[in-house]
Write an enzyme that holds these catalytic residues in place. Structure first.
Site, PDB file in Angstrom:
ATOM      1  N   LYS A 133      42.747  10.751 -45.655  1.00 22.21           N
ATOM      2  CA  LYS A 133      44.336  11.032 -46.060  1.00 22.21           C
ATOM      3  C   LYS A 133      45.276  10.229 -45.410  1.00 22.21           C
ATOM      4  O   LYS A 133      45.382  10.359 -44.200  1.00 22.21           O
ATOM      5  CB  LYS A 133      44.543  12.429 -45.704  1.00 22.21           C
ATOM      6  CG  LYS A 133      46.075  12.876 -46.088  1.00 22.21           C
ATOM      7  CD  LYS A 133      46.674  12.487 -47.363  1.00 22.21           C
ATOM      8  CE  LYS A 133      48.279  12.904 -47.419  1.00 22.21           C
ATOM      9  NZ  LYS A 133      49.069  11.881 -46.710  1.00 22.21           N
ATOM     10  N   GLU A 172      44.631  12.745 -31.778  1.00 24.72           N
ATOM     11  CA  GLU A 172      44.950  11.403 -30.914  1.00 24.72           C
ATOM     12  C   GLU A 172      46.597  11.493 -31.454  1.00 24.72           C
ATOM     13  O   GLU A 172      46.841  10.966 -32.278  1.00 24.72           O
ATOM     14  CB  GLU A 172      44.269  10.306 -31.157  1.00 24.72           C
ATOM     15  CG  GLU A 172      44.395   9.223 -30.182  1.00 24.72           C
ATOM     16  CD  GLU A 172      45.454   8.208 -30.465  1.00 24.72           C
ATOM     17  OE1 GLU A 172      46.603   8.490 -30.069  1.00 24.72           O
ATOM     18  OE2 GLU A 172      45.334   7.194 -31.328  1.00 24.72           O
ATOM     19  N   CYS A 213      51.050   4.330 -30.260  1.00 22.37           N
ATOM     20  CA  CYS A 213      50.726   5.317 -29.639  1.00 22.37           C
ATOM     21  C   CYS A 213      50.802   5.234 -28.258  1.00 22.37           C
ATOM     22  O   CYS A 213      51.206   6.030 -27.246  1.00 22.37           O
ATOM     23  CB  CYS A 213      49.802   6.137 -29.967  1.00 22.37           C
ATOM     24  SG  CYS A 213      48.079   5.458 -30.009  1.00 22.37           S
ATOM     25  N   GLU A 217      59.111  10.334 -27.222  1.00 18.16           N
ATOM     26  CA  GLU A 217      58.572   8.709 -28.147  1.00 18.16           C
ATOM     27  C   GLU A 217      59.503   8.396 -29.030  1.00 18.16           C
ATOM     28  O   GLU A 217      59.901   8.797 -29.888  1.00 18.16           O
ATOM     29  CB  GLU A 217      57.180   9.296 -28.548  1.00 18.16           C
ATOM     30  CG  GLU A 217      56.333   8.140 -28.882  1.00 18.16           C
ATOM     31  CD  GLU A 217      55.091   8.436 -29.668  1.00 18.16           C
ATOM     32  OE1 GLU A 217      54.349   7.769 -29.435  1.00 18.16           O
ATOM     33  OE2 GLU A 217      55.024   9.466 -30.380  1.00 18.16           O
TER      34      GLU A 217
END
Length: 491
Positions: free
Chosen positions: A180, A254, A290, A398
């Site tokens: 996906k 993750e 990330c 973040e």
């Protein structure tokens, strides 16, 4: 190669066939460098997701029963095919999310092929059990078995890499896979799946695009799905966890990061300046990493010298521009919502008392006035914000863009305290010539990955995973198997 004015259409891959959405609805893909539509892809429905699960379930028995070496042969062919179509895939990834072509061409494509080759070599590992003599007339042994159907949920910042690392090892273990992709960047993944299906028998690998609320929820909560691997945000992870709460299933997560990149006074400052800027945060995909080193910690005696060196590196080596131009070294933000978020964090940093010492501007018209085609693109220049406290929101949250905070520190103990003062624990960098210090830092940093005198190197040789809110588990072959224990009485 297609011209800029052509609107290309891409399709789902279900049971080996190119399929449009059952609703007929399509989503527009925006080129982030221009802000213009360049392609469309299916806005799939829960019915389409169900069809993918049915196809994967039907293909599982045949694929999982193949000997490991047969599966390995298929995976090696996929690696070869990636090299053959490398130029096309690199261009699609660049158009999809703005990651500059010189990195997608010369760095990403060889990495993708090597992942499939490594997975091919790992098929035997995923098939091996162990035998134990339990007594004079009894023996025990274990089997490694595939789980069934694995769903891989991809991010928009690096879809082809995360597609590969999830699909390759899950397939190597004998699972069938449904991918996906993010609705913010689906094109490269759809074409990738189409190419891979030229090698694999039907149904073994399926790719379904669409909104997460409908397609994603249907896939992750489906009783026929056996494992989920997500690379994405903490919010997406929480949504998946809630969706499967009534019928839990194993997950690999993750997630995000707020990685510290720590420079000590005894470091090679020229290498460190490169490491914390070019390799740490100001990457070809505009710091949308990330693991990006978005908190730069500099020991106070060298603080001013390091700032000068960092400014020189940025001025000399970072060139914003058309991501399809091999001379460009940093591209745009991948989509409009992320662009707005990054810009808002720059303004927040100023309000919180941070000092913008490099950059701070945004918008194609302001940053690239000589190229009117890029005027409406999602451009943000490399930005460093000096702060005196790690407690500010721009240090704790973040940002996911080319924005880093710069924090001075005095002692090793203070550096560790600042570095660990975060909800995240994905990566950390240490720059020092003191080997004893390096090993102390490695042990004390709360991070799944630590780099010393380099940053952001990853590969199939070593696992990549996080701690704390950065997730758990790794995309490796044993993660996609279960261990069965057997006891036999012989006498």
């Amino acid at each position: 190669m297609k011209t800029a004015n052509e609107i290309r259409e891409f399709h789902n891959i279900i049971n080996g066939n190119l399929i449009s959405s059952s609703s007929g609805t399509r989503i527009e893909s925006i080129d982030p460098s221009t802000g213009k539509v360049w392609a469309t892809f299916p806005c799939s429905t829960s019915q389409d997701a169900e069809s993918a699960v049915e196809a994967a379930r039907a293909a599982f028995e045949e694929w999982s029963s193949r000997p490991a070496m047969e599966r390995a042969a298929f995976l090696r062919q996929i690696g070869d095919l990636i090299i053959q179509h490398g130029e096309e895939l690199a261009e699609l990834e660049t158009r999809d999310n703005g990651w500059v072509i010189k990195e997608t061409s010369y760095g990403l494509i060889p990495s993708l092929a090597s992942l499939w080759y490594d997975a091919a070599g790992a098929t035997a590992v995923g098939s091996k059990g162990k035998t134990v003599q339990l007594g004079p007339t009894s023996v025990g042994y274990t089997l490694r078995e595939p789980l069934g159907i694995v769903v891989g949920v991809l991010p928009w910042n690096s879809p082809l890499f995360t597609f590969s690392i999830k699909a390759a090892y899950a397939l190597a273990a004998g699972n069938t896979v449904i991918i996906k992709p993010s609705e913010m960047a689906s094109i490269a993944s759809l074409r990738y799946g189409e190419l891979i299906n030229k090698i694999l028998p039907p149904g073994i690998l399926n790719v379904v695009s669409g909104n997460g609320v409908e397609v994603g929820d249907t896939l992750v909560s489906h009783p026929g799905v056996n494992k989920i691997s997500l690379t994405g945000s903490g919010g997406t992870a929480r949504a998946i966890a809630q969706s499967i709460a009534r019928k839990p299933k194993p997950m690999i997560l993750e997630l995000g990061g707020k990685s510290p990149n720590i420079v000590f006074a005894d470091a090679d400052l020229d290498k460190a300046a490169q490491g914390v800027t070019i390799y740490g945060i100001f990457s070809g995909n505009a710091g949308q990493l990330c693991v990006g080193g978005s908190r730069i910690l500099i020991q106070r005696p060298i603080f001013d010298e390091m700032i000068i060196k960092m400014k020189e590196v940025i001025a000399q080596q970072i060139q914003l521009g058309d991501p399809m131009n091999p001379k460009s070294s940093m591209g745009p933000i991948a989509n409009s919502s992320q662009y707005d978020k990054v810009c808002s964090y720059i303004e927040l940093g100023k309000k919180e008392g941070g000092e913008v010492i490099i950059g701070g501007r945004h918008g194609g018209a302001a940053l690239l006035p000589d190229d009117p085609q890029l005027a409406d693109g999602y451009w943000v220049e490399p930005t460093l914000i000096k702060v005196n406290s790690n407690s500010l929101r721009i240090c704790q949250e973040e940002i996911f863009g080319p924005v880093a905070t710069v924090i001075p520190f005095d002692t090793e103990e203070e550096a560790i305290a600042i570095a660990n003062d975060s909800a995240f624990g994905l990566g950390a960098g240490v720059w020092t010539s003191n080997l004893d210090r390096a090993h102390r830092m490695i042990r004390q940093l709360e991070s799944g990955n630590v780099w010393v005198n380099l940053f952001r190197r990853v590969g199939p040789e070593l696992p990549f995973g996080g701690q704390k809110d950065s997730g758990f588990g790794t995309d490796s072959i044993l993660e996609y198997t279960r261990e069965k224990t057997c006891y036999i009485e012989i006498g």
